[in-house]
Design a protein around this motif. Structure first.
Motif, PDB file in Angstrom:
ATOM      1  N   HIS A 141      22.991  96.463  10.496  1.00  0.00           N
ATOM      2  CA  HIS A 141      22.021  95.391  10.266  1.00  0.00           C
ATOM      3  C   HIS A 141      21.928  94.521  11.512  1.00  0.00           C
ATOM      4  CE1 HIS A 141      25.919  93.530   9.319  1.00  0.00           C
ATOM      5  NE2 HIS A 141      25.364  92.348   9.584  1.00  0.00           N
ATOM      6  N   HIS A 145      20.615  90.223  12.728  1.00  0.00           N
ATOM      7  CA  HIS A 145      20.294  88.876  12.239  1.00  0.00           C
ATOM      8  C   HIS A 145      19.215  88.274  13.136  1.00  0.00           C
ATOM      9  CE1 HIS A 145      23.828  89.093   9.660  1.00  0.00           C
ATOM     10  NE2 HIS A 145      24.470  89.580  10.705  1.00  0.00           N
ATOM     11  N   GLN A 184      24.522  85.527  14.575  1.00  0.00           N
ATOM     12  CA  GLN A 184      25.576  85.255  13.588  1.00  0.00           C
ATOM     13  C   GLN A 184      26.903  85.032  14.317  1.00  0.00           C
ATOM     14  OE1 GLN A 184      27.014  88.601  11.086  1.00  0.00           O
ATOM     15  NE2 GLN A 184      26.588  87.279   9.328  1.00  0.00           N
ATOM     16  N   ILE A 212      27.349  87.086  17.751  1.00  0.00           N
ATOM     17  CA  ILE A 212      26.383  88.186  17.668  1.00  0.00           C
ATOM     18  C   ILE A 212      24.993  87.638  17.987  1.00  0.00           C
ATOM     19  CG2 ILE A 212      25.425  89.969  16.164  1.00  0.00           C
ATOM     20  CD1 ILE A 212      28.063  89.540  14.436  1.00  0.00           C
ATOM     21  N   HIS A 262      24.413  96.024  14.303  1.00  0.00           N
ATOM     22  CA  HIS A 262      25.870  96.065  14.199  1.00  0.00           C
ATOM     23  C   HIS A 262      26.307  96.241  12.756  1.00  0.00           C
ATOM     24  CE1 HIS A 262      24.909  91.915  13.097  1.00  0.00           C
ATOM     25  NE2 HIS A 262      26.053  91.911  12.442  1.00  0.00           N
ATOM     26  N   HIS A 317      30.123  95.210  10.246  1.00  0.00           N
ATOM     27  CA  HIS A 317      31.486  94.694  10.202  1.00  0.00           C
ATOM     28  C   HIS A 317      32.117  95.076   8.878  1.00  0.00           C
ATOM     29  CE1 HIS A 317      29.187  90.742   9.201  1.00  0.00           C
ATOM     30  NE2 HIS A 317      28.398  91.322  10.081  1.00  0.00           N
TER      31      HIS A 317
HETATM   32 MN    MN Z   1      26.354  90.707  10.625  1.00  0.00          MN
END
Ligand code: MN
Length: 135
Positions: A54, A56, A60, A89, A95, A97
């Motif tokens: 995903h 942002h 983020q 980020i 990316h 996590h």
């Molecule tokens: Mn993220």
């Protein structure tokens, strides 16, 4: 001088949506919508759990508070993260996590400027991609 406390959302702790997570994650919004236009969520991934690829729209920050996990930007090696680590980020960086295979992983997810959008979700991280992160 007036002071507006930031309250958790009434929803409390919720399971991370299955369409965005492989495995089980728990999300508690510590600061929902507020005048700073920045949200803070406490996210715990059970071992083996990770979110989809995903990005942002406004970037983020992740602040790791417990356990061990990974952050991986597309095309880059995965980074092992432990309590006290932070990740910045940039907007639009694809990316994922999540936890390592054998550890819980908890981070604060700080999302600025959410009027621009919170996340653009893509495909799940495959088992092969996830295994590769473990080196
Ligand atoms: Mn993220």
């Amino acid at each position: 001088m007036s002071h507006s406390p930031i309250s958790p959302t009434p929803a409390g702790t919720q399971r991370g949506p299955a369409e965005y997570f492989t495995g089980t994650a728990w999300v508690t919004m510590l600061a929902g919508p507020n005048p700073t236009d920045c949200t803070v969520g406490d996210v715990t991934f059970e071992p083996g759990c990770r979110n989809n690829w995903h990005s942002h729209p406004a970037g983020q920050l992740l602040v790791v508070t417990a356990g061990q996990g990974y952050y991986q930007a597309k095309g880059q090696p995965a980074q092992l993260l432990r309590a006290g680590d932070a990740v910045s980020i940039a907007p639009g960086v694809v990316h994922w996590h999540g936890a390592t295979a054998n550890s819980l992983f908890t981070h604060l997810a700080i999302n600025p400027n959410v009027k621009q959008g919170v996340a653009d979700w893509l495909q799940p991280v495959t088992d092969e991609e996830y295994r590769a992160a473990h080196g």
